[in-house]
Design an enzyme around this catalytic site. Structure first.
Site, PDB file in Angstrom:
ATOM      1  N   ASP A  25      -5.248  -5.797   7.649  1.00 16.20           N
ATOM      2  CA  ASP A  25      -5.142  -5.596   6.130  1.00 16.20           C
ATOM      3  C   ASP A  25      -5.831  -6.597   5.443  1.00 16.20           C
ATOM      4  O   ASP A  25      -5.305  -7.599   5.285  1.00 16.20           O
ATOM      5  CB  ASP A  25      -3.808  -5.367   5.719  1.00 16.20           C
ATOM      6  CG  ASP A  25      -3.087  -4.038   6.366  1.00 16.20           C
ATOM      7  OD1 ASP A  25      -3.719  -2.818   6.033  1.00 16.20           O
ATOM      8  OD2 ASP A  25      -2.157  -4.061   7.009  1.00 16.20           O
TER       9      ASP A  25
ATOM     10  N   SER B  21       0.052  -3.049  12.398  1.00 10.96           N
ATOM     11  CA  SER B  21      -0.390  -3.856  11.426  1.00 10.96           C
ATOM     12  C   SER B  21      -0.049  -5.318  11.479  1.00 10.96           C
ATOM     13  O   SER B  21       1.062  -5.843  11.564  1.00 10.96           O
ATOM     14  CB  SER B  21      -0.050  -3.382   9.944  1.00 10.96           C
ATOM     15  OG  SER B  21      -0.380  -4.273   9.261  1.00 10.96           O
TER      16      SER B  21
ATOM     17  N   ASP C 207      -0.734   5.375   7.027  1.00 13.06           N
ATOM     18  CA  ASP C 207      -0.292   4.004   6.955  1.00 13.06           C
ATOM     19  C   ASP C 207       0.536   3.612   5.894  1.00 13.06           C
ATOM     20  O   ASP C 207       0.516   4.238   4.981  1.00 13.06           O
ATOM     21  CB  ASP C 207      -1.809   3.236   6.417  1.00 13.06           C
ATOM     22  CG  ASP C 207      -1.546   1.652   6.459  1.00 13.06           C
ATOM     23  OD1 ASP C 207      -0.564   1.126   6.759  1.00 13.06           O
ATOM     24  OD2 ASP C 207      -2.449   1.091   6.000  1.00 13.06           O
TER      25      ASP C 207
ATOM     26  N   MET D 128      -6.897  -7.862   1.672  1.00 11.45           N
ATOM     27  CA  MET D 128      -6.680  -7.529   0.036  1.00 11.45           C
ATOM     28  C   MET D 128      -7.224  -8.560  -0.617  1.00 11.45           C
ATOM     29  O   MET D 128      -7.190  -9.978  -0.256  1.00 11.45           O
ATOM     30  CB  MET D 128      -5.116  -7.727  -0.061  1.00 11.45           C
ATOM     31  CG  MET D 128      -4.123  -6.686   0.846  1.00 11.45           C
ATOM     32  SD  MET D 128      -2.439  -6.886   0.601  1.00 11.45           S
ATOM     33  CE  MET D 128      -1.894  -5.984   2.033  1.00 11.45           C
TER      34      MET D 128
ATOM     35  N   MET E  37      -2.716   6.877   2.740  1.00 12.40           N
ATOM     36  CA  MET E  37      -1.637   5.849   2.447  1.00 12.40           C
ATOM     37  C   MET E  37      -0.667   6.729   2.151  1.00 12.40           C
ATOM     38  O   MET E  37      -0.540   7.538   1.420  1.00 12.40           O
ATOM     39  CB  MET E  37      -1.997   5.154   1.048  1.00 12.40           C
ATOM     40  CG  MET E  37      -3.068   4.026   1.515  1.00 12.40           C
ATOM     41  SD  MET E  37      -2.747   2.771   2.588  1.00 12.40           S
ATOM     42  CE  MET E  37      -1.267   2.337   2.402  1.00 12.40           C
TER      43      MET E  37
ATOM     44  N   HIS F 189      -8.725  -2.512   7.370  1.00  8.97           N
ATOM     45  CA  HIS F 189      -8.430  -1.618   6.256  1.00  8.97           C
ATOM     46  C   HIS F 189      -8.625  -2.686   5.041  1.00  8.97           C
ATOM     47  O   HIS F 189      -8.049  -3.426   4.595  1.00  8.97           O
ATOM     48  CB  HIS F 189      -7.074  -1.323   6.253  1.00  8.97           C
ATOM     49  CG  HIS F 189      -6.544  -0.632   5.073  1.00  8.97           C
ATOM     50  ND1 HIS F 189      -5.026  -0.253   4.887  1.00  8.97           N
ATOM     51  CD2 HIS F 189      -7.022   0.096   4.135  1.00  8.97           C
ATOM     52  CE1 HIS F 189      -4.861   0.222   3.593  1.00  8.97           C
ATOM     53  NE2 HIS F 189      -6.301   0.636   3.178  1.00  8.97           N
TER      54      HIS F 189
ATOM     55  N   MET G 173      -8.549  -3.265   1.345  1.00 16.72           N
ATOM     56  CA  MET G 173      -7.946  -2.938   0.055  1.00 16.72           C
ATOM     57  C   MET G 173      -8.413  -3.826  -1.140  1.00 16.72           C
ATOM     58  O   MET G 173      -7.897  -4.713  -1.622  1.00 16.72           O
ATOM     59  CB  MET G 173      -6.440  -2.899  -0.065  1.00 16.72           C
ATOM     60  CG  MET G 173      -5.802  -1.947   0.667  1.00 16.72           C
ATOM     61  SD  MET G 173      -4.249  -2.347   1.409  1.00 16.72           S
ATOM     62  CE  MET G 173      -4.579  -3.180   2.850  1.00 16.72           C
TER      63      MET G 173
ATOM     64  N   HIS H 119      -4.389  -3.281  13.522  1.00 11.83           N
ATOM     65  CA  HIS H 119      -4.662  -3.132  12.137  1.00 11.83           C
ATOM     66  C   HIS H 119      -4.838  -4.312  11.479  1.00 11.83           C
ATOM     67  O   HIS H 119      -3.679  -4.985  11.663  1.00 11.83           O
ATOM     68  CB  HIS H 119      -3.696  -1.962  11.908  1.00 11.83           C
ATOM     69  CG  HIS H 119      -3.818  -1.332  10.330  1.00 11.83           C
ATOM     70  ND1 HIS H 119      -4.653  -0.490   9.947  1.00 11.83           N
ATOM     71  CD2 HIS H 119      -3.300  -1.839   8.889  1.00 11.83           C
ATOM     72  CE1 HIS H 119      -4.797  -0.091   8.695  1.00 11.83           C
ATOM     73  NE2 HIS H 119      -3.859  -0.913   8.326  1.00 11.83           N
TER      74      HIS H 119
HETATM   75  C1  DX5 Z   1      -0.097  -1.661   3.131  1.00  7.25           C
HETATM   76  C2  DX5 Z   1      -0.852  -2.015   4.370  1.00  7.25           C
HETATM   77  C3  DX5 Z   1       0.106  -1.537   5.516  1.00  7.25           C
HETATM   78  C4  DX5 Z   1       1.144  -2.331   5.867  1.00  7.25           C
HETATM   79  C5  DX5 Z   1       1.858  -1.201   6.451  1.00  7.25           C
HETATM   80  O1  DX5 Z   1      -0.813  -1.914   1.958  1.00  7.25           O
HETATM   81  O2  DX5 Z   1      -2.113  -1.215   4.397  1.00  7.25           O
HETATM   82  O3  DX5 Z   1      -1.037  -1.477   6.637  1.00  7.25           O
HETATM   83  O4  DX5 Z   1       0.821  -3.297   6.700  1.00  7.25           O
HETATM   84  O5  DX5 Z   1       3.240  -1.729   6.765  1.00  7.25           O
HETATM   85  P1  DX5 Z   1       4.599  -1.193   7.055  1.00  7.25           P
HETATM   86  O6  DX5 Z   1       4.400  -0.098   8.362  1.00  7.25           O
HETATM   87  O7  DX5 Z   1       5.597  -2.086   7.066  1.00  7.25           O
HETATM   88  O8  DX5 Z   1       4.661  -0.179   5.767  1.00  7.25           O
HETATM   89 ZN    ZN Z   2      -3.265  -0.972   6.135  1.00  7.55          ZN
END
Ligand code: DX5
Ligand code: ZN
Length: 217
Positions: free
Chosen positions: A36, A9, A176, A38, A138, A67, A69, A34
């Site tokens: 993320d 990620s 994840d 948000m 998750m 991903h 969110m 990956h």
């Molecule tokens: C959290 C993200 C993850 C995050 C995981 O909401 O969706 O992808 O980057 O990070 P670690 O591996 O540090 O928990």
């Molecule tokens: Zn993620």
């Protein structure tokens, strides 16, 4: 030893050195990168926007695994694809018309994933499982990297793997949040075949070695 896909990620990368970190992943055994996204509404945090994902895409030689969110994914789907997304994953909890969203992702030519928050039972995927390419479980509450893995995830992975075996044996089962070498083996034994790892990869002494070992748990 079982092999699985690894999707490090970028949330845990050094944003002042994005090109360096993407190139490190290019020359690693990572299968995906990956990304993320948000919106500060669906989750209480904001990561980065499309100018940043486009910069990542310019340097990335690995496929991108987005991903989302966000409360409303629809307006972002095309921008994800334009940013080079091979997989676009939306949250079950955020999509009123999930089937329509999955179809829209497929129409863009991307693989479609559905993510479940820790409290959401895997059974909600029953009527959609054979339309999707990936289910993301998750293993922390979404929004932040570096959180502690929730052990109940193991039971969810096992249930989902049993569901997938019946109707969609090619389903990618991605985990994840808080993934480390401590929980990776059990996750893969229970049926996970794709692991996201942020902090565990980027904060390790040798991220490429860490990716190598995560692939063979
Ligand atoms: C959290 C993200 C993850 C995050 C995981 O909401 O969706 O992808 O980057 O990070 P670690 O591996 O540090 O928990
Ligand atoms: Zn993620």
């Amino acid at each position: 030893m079982k092999e699985c896909l690894v999707s490090p990620s970028m949330l845990a990368a050094d944003f002042a050195n994005i090109q360096r970190d993407v190139e490190m992943l290019n020359s690693s055994e990572a299968d995906y990168i990956h990304i993320d996204i948000m919106d500060g509404v669906f989750v209480p945090n904001i990561s980065f926007g499309f100018p940043v994902t486009e910069a990542i895409a310019r340097h990335a030689k690995k496929p991108l695994d987005f991903h989302l969110m966000v409360k409303d994914a629809t307006p972002y789907l095309e921008a994800c694809r334009d940013s080079g997304a091979e997989i676009i994953t939306v949250h079950y909890e955020a999509c009123t018309h999930l089937h329509r969203t999955i179809m829209a992702i497929h129409e863009l030519g991307a693989k479609a994933g559905v993510a479940l928050n820790p409290h959401t039972p895997v059974a909600v995927l029953e009527e959609i499982i054979d339309h999707i390419d990936l289910a993301l479980i998750m293993s922390v509450n979404p929004g932040f990297g570096g959180q502690k893995f929730i052990p109940h995830t193991f039971a969810k992975v096992e249930k989902l793997a049993a569901m997938a075996e019946k109707t969609n044996p090619d389903l990618l089962i991605e985990i994840d949040g808080g993934v480390t070498s401590e929980n990776a083996r059990e996750l893969v034994q229970k049926g996970a075949n794709m692991l996201v790892a942020g902090s565990f990869v980027f904060k390790s002494e040798n991220p490429q070695d860490t990716i190598h070992s995560l692939k063979r748990v």
